[in-house]
Design a protein around this motif. Structure first.
Motif, PDB file in Angstrom:
ATOM      1  N   ALA A   6      50.705  57.866  26.892  1.00 47.27           N
ATOM      2  CA  ALA A   6      51.443  57.488  28.097  1.00 47.27           C
ATOM      3  C   ALA A   6      50.656  56.449  28.879  1.00 47.27           C
ATOM      4  O   ALA A   6      49.424  56.482  28.923  1.00 47.27           O
ATOM      5  CB  ALA A   6      51.682  58.726  28.957  1.00 47.27           C
ATOM      6  N   ARG A   7      51.370  55.542  29.488  1.00 47.61           N
ATOM      7  CA  ARG A   7      50.730  54.489  30.280  1.00 47.61           C
ATOM      8  C   ARG A   7      50.952  54.762  31.762  1.00 47.61           C
ATOM      9  O   ARG A   7      52.065  55.017  32.196  1.00 47.61           O
ATOM     10  CB  ARG A   7      51.293  53.112  29.923  1.00 47.61           C
ATOM     11  N   ARG A   8      49.873  54.732  32.505  1.00 49.67           N
ATOM     12  CA  ARG A   8      49.960  54.953  33.948  1.00 49.67           C
ATOM     13  C   ARG A   8      50.206  53.611  34.631  1.00 49.67           C
ATOM     14  O   ARG A   8      49.431  52.676  34.477  1.00 49.67           O
ATOM     15  CB  ARG A   8      48.671  55.598  34.457  1.00 49.67           C
ATOM     16  N   THR A   9      51.313  53.561  35.328  1.00 53.30           N
ATOM     17  CA  THR A   9      51.657  52.307  36.003  1.00 53.30           C
ATOM     18  C   THR A   9      50.951  52.178  37.341  1.00 53.30           C
ATOM     19  O   THR A   9      50.705  51.073  37.814  1.00 53.30           O
ATOM     20  CB  THR A   9      53.176  52.226  36.220  1.00 53.30           C
ATOM     21  N   GLU A  10      50.642  53.349  37.952  1.00 50.55           N
ATOM     22  CA  GLU A  10      49.973  53.315  39.245  1.00 50.55           C
ATOM     23  C   GLU A  10      48.483  53.576  39.056  1.00 50.55           C
ATOM     24  O   GLU A  10      48.084  54.353  38.203  1.00 50.55           O
ATOM     25  CB  GLU A  10      50.561  54.382  40.176  1.00 50.55           C
ATOM     26  N   PRO A  11      47.639  52.946  39.817  1.00 50.53           N
ATOM     27  CA  PRO A  11      46.198  53.223  39.713  1.00 50.53           C
ATOM     28  C   PRO A  11      45.897  54.655  40.144  1.00 50.53           C
ATOM     29  O   PRO A  11      46.643  55.255  40.916  1.00 50.53           O
ATOM     30  CB  PRO A  11      45.572  52.198  40.666  1.00 50.53           C
ATOM     31  N   LEU A  12      44.819  55.201  39.641  1.00 54.36           N
ATOM     32  CA  LEU A  12      44.409  56.542  40.033  1.00 54.36           C
ATOM     33  C   LEU A  12      44.114  56.563  41.529  1.00 54.36           C
ATOM     34  O   LEU A  12      43.609  55.585  42.087  1.00 54.36           O
ATOM     35  CB  LEU A  12      43.170  56.967  39.248  1.00 54.36           C
ATOM     36  N   PRO A  13      44.433  57.666  42.194  1.00 55.04           N
ATOM     37  CA  PRO A  13      44.307  57.703  43.661  1.00 55.04           C
ATOM     38  C   PRO A  13      42.888  57.472  44.159  1.00 55.04           C
ATOM     39  O   PRO A  13      42.681  56.791  45.159  1.00 55.04           O
ATOM     40  CB  PRO A  13      44.806  59.117  44.018  1.00 55.04           C
ATOM     41  N   ASP A  14      41.903  58.065  43.480  1.00 56.15           N
ATOM     42  CA  ASP A  14      40.524  57.935  43.926  1.00 56.15           C
ATOM     43  C   ASP A  14      39.657  57.602  42.728  1.00 56.15           C
ATOM     44  O   ASP A  14      39.763  58.252  41.684  1.00 56.15           O
ATOM     45  CB  ASP A  14      40.020  59.243  44.556  1.00 56.15           C
ATOM     46  N   PRO A  15      38.806  56.619  42.844  1.00 54.81           N
ATOM     47  CA  PRO A  15      37.890  56.322  41.735  1.00 54.81           C
ATOM     48  C   PRO A  15      36.837  57.419  41.592  1.00 54.81           C
ATOM     49  O   PRO A  15      36.624  58.219  42.500  1.00 54.81           O
ATOM     50  CB  PRO A  15      37.251  54.999  42.157  1.00 54.81           C
ATOM     51  N   ALA A  16      36.207  57.441  40.442  1.00 56.43           N
ATOM     52  CA  ALA A  16      35.134  58.414  40.235  1.00 56.43           C
ATOM     53  C   ALA A  16      34.002  58.138  41.213  1.00 56.43           C
ATOM     54  O   ALA A  16      33.635  56.975  41.434  1.00 56.43           O
ATOM     55  CB  ALA A  16      34.625  58.325  38.799  1.00 56.43           C
ATOM     56  N   PRO A  17      33.445  59.186  41.811  1.00 53.81           N
ATOM     57  CA  PRO A  17      32.340  58.969  42.754  1.00 53.81           C
ATOM     58  C   PRO A  17      31.084  58.509  42.038  1.00 53.81           C
ATOM     59  O   PRO A  17      30.950  58.638  40.816  1.00 53.81           O
ATOM     60  CB  PRO A  17      32.147  60.350  43.381  1.00 53.81           C
ATOM     61  N   ALA A  18      30.172  57.982  42.793  1.00 51.11           N
ATOM     62  CA  ALA A  18      28.902  57.524  42.219  1.00 51.11           C
ATOM     63  C   ALA A  18      28.100  58.725  41.715  1.00 51.11           C
ATOM     64  O   ALA A  18      28.168  59.823  42.276  1.00 51.11           O
ATOM     65  CB  ALA A  18      28.100  56.761  43.269  1.00 51.11           C
TER      66      ALA A  18
END
Length: 415
Positions: free
Chosen positions: A60-72
């Protein structure tokens, strides 16, 4: 239900339709075989369809970016060499993973990102999860949020961390794994408060949760815990009673251990140099079940042997030295020729696994090593005996086994 599944369930002879089409390229592949029996065609089509679905799945392809990027990341990635070791252990020797993970944790290191999917998707025991979560790093815990099968990595609080600010909320409303972990961490820090938590919810907890929480009570046991644990011996669910008995057995001053000791003394009646004396009959009594004893022995074990080793397993080993006036080595030697020899040694081995007993480790270990075939379900007892030895003596004895060509030394090292 698709046509193939329906036909497989009712049988090709009773199916109301002969249609086996799947609407996929598999149909053309099976058609190219020409005329063939319906049963054979069904099996070929089902097998080909399974492979098609497995190999031909389009992600499946996600059209919307993930809500929060991975933390440092706050932890340093382990070396490539250490990562290679963990990778090999994941695939071939999961029993050695706890030691490897403990070393990473002790040095404040995490796994590299390329190993994280293997850990999250691996079929590893639940006991490893608290350790694994501590080496997944921030990215691994973030990634776990996007797959329900990986929820354990995102939900379970990390063992060893300080109690979270929302501990009471997690205790009241969290997932079972969260509740057990928060309770265990509170137990380590504030035993009295943890007991209050448990007592307040005891009556409404499900049986599995009651058992898991009772096991967590084994940390920082105090005499104040005994009345609560004694009451749990009357629970309607066997697993809960067994958990309470297992924890009470750790309390050498408890009434539970006193009862077990009295039973053991009635079974092992005396000692003279070179011989142990046992009761003429070792039989089941009505009050045994409440204390977690079983009257259903494993296949090949007599009921009297099974009862003896269970009872002895809860009695601190030093009791026998004081009562019988003999050293552990003398007592183990005195089992030679006794029809209960295996039960006696097994019971004492269970006892030192529970209560410790370095003086017992060498004579018991020598007995285990002399056995031609140690049953698989007894190897953990054999290895627990070895673990009681001082490190130098343990290494010397294992090395001597290698020199003597002992057949299962590699199993012992792995343990």
């Amino acid at each position: 239900m698709d046509s193939l599944t329906r036909m497989a369930l009712v049988g090709t002879a009773q199916a109301t339709t002969t249609d086996q089409t799947t609407g996929t390229p598999v149909d053309a592949l099976v058609a190219a075989l020409g005329d063939t029996e319906r049963e054979r065609a069904l099996l070929l089509r089902a097998g080909a369809l399974a492979i098609y679905r497995e190999a031909g799945l389009v992600p499946a392809r996600r059209t919307e970016p993930l809500p929060d990027p991975a933390p440092a990341e706050s932890l340093v990635a382990c070396s490539p060499g250490a990562a290679d070791v963990v990778s090999v252990l994941l695939k071939h020797h999961p029993e050695l993973l706890p030691e490897a993970l403990d070393r990473l944790i002790a040095h404040g290191q995490r796994l590299p990102p390329e190993l994280v999917p293997s850990v999250l998707g691996g079929r590893l025991s639940a006991e490893l999860r608290p350790r694994l979560r501590r080496v997944l790093g921030a990215r691994g815990q973030w990634l776990a949020r996007f797959n329900s099968a990986w929820a354990w990595a995102a939900e379970v609080p990390v063992a060893g961390e300080a109690l979270p600010a929302d501990a009471e909320t997690l205790w009241q409303e969290g997932q079972p794994s969260q509740r057990v972990e928060v309770f265990a961490r509170l137990r380590a820090a504030e035993p009295a408060r943890s007991r209050e938590w448990f007592a307040a919810t005891w009556r409404r907890e499900k049986a599995d949760m009651r058992a898991d929480l009772l096991i967590a009570l084994a940390t920082n046991l105090t005499p104040e815990d005994e009345p609560f644990l004694e009451a749990a011996l009357d629970d309607k669910v066997e697993r809960v009673r067994d958990a309470a008995a297992a924890v009470l057995a750790r309390m050498t001053t408890s009434a539970f251990v006193a009862r077990m000791t009295a039973r053991a003394d009635a079974m092992v009646t005396g000692y003279t140099p070179g011989a142990l004396h046992l009761a003429n009959r070792i039989t089941w009594a009505a009050d045994f079940a409440r204390d977690g004893l079983s009257n259903d022995p494993p296949r090949g074990t007599a009921k009297s042997d099974w009862l003896l080793q269970q009872v002895l397993g809860s009695v601190p080993p030093d009791h026998w030295v004081q009562r019988l006036g003999a050293s552990p080595a003398d007592l183990v030697i005195a089992t030679v020729g006794n029809p209960y020899q295996a039960a006696l040694v097994t019971g004492w081995s269970r006892a030192i696994r529970l209560h410790g007993g370095a003086d017992w480790s060498a004579p018991l270990w020598d007995w285990w090593v002399q056995q031609d075939n140690v049953p698989y379900n007894s190897r953990d007892l054999r290895d627990a005996v070895l673990a009681q030895m001082p490190q130098a003596e343990m290494e010397a004895r294992v090395l001597s086994l290698i020199d003597d060509g002992y057949a299962v030394w590699s199993q012992i090292i792995a343990a």
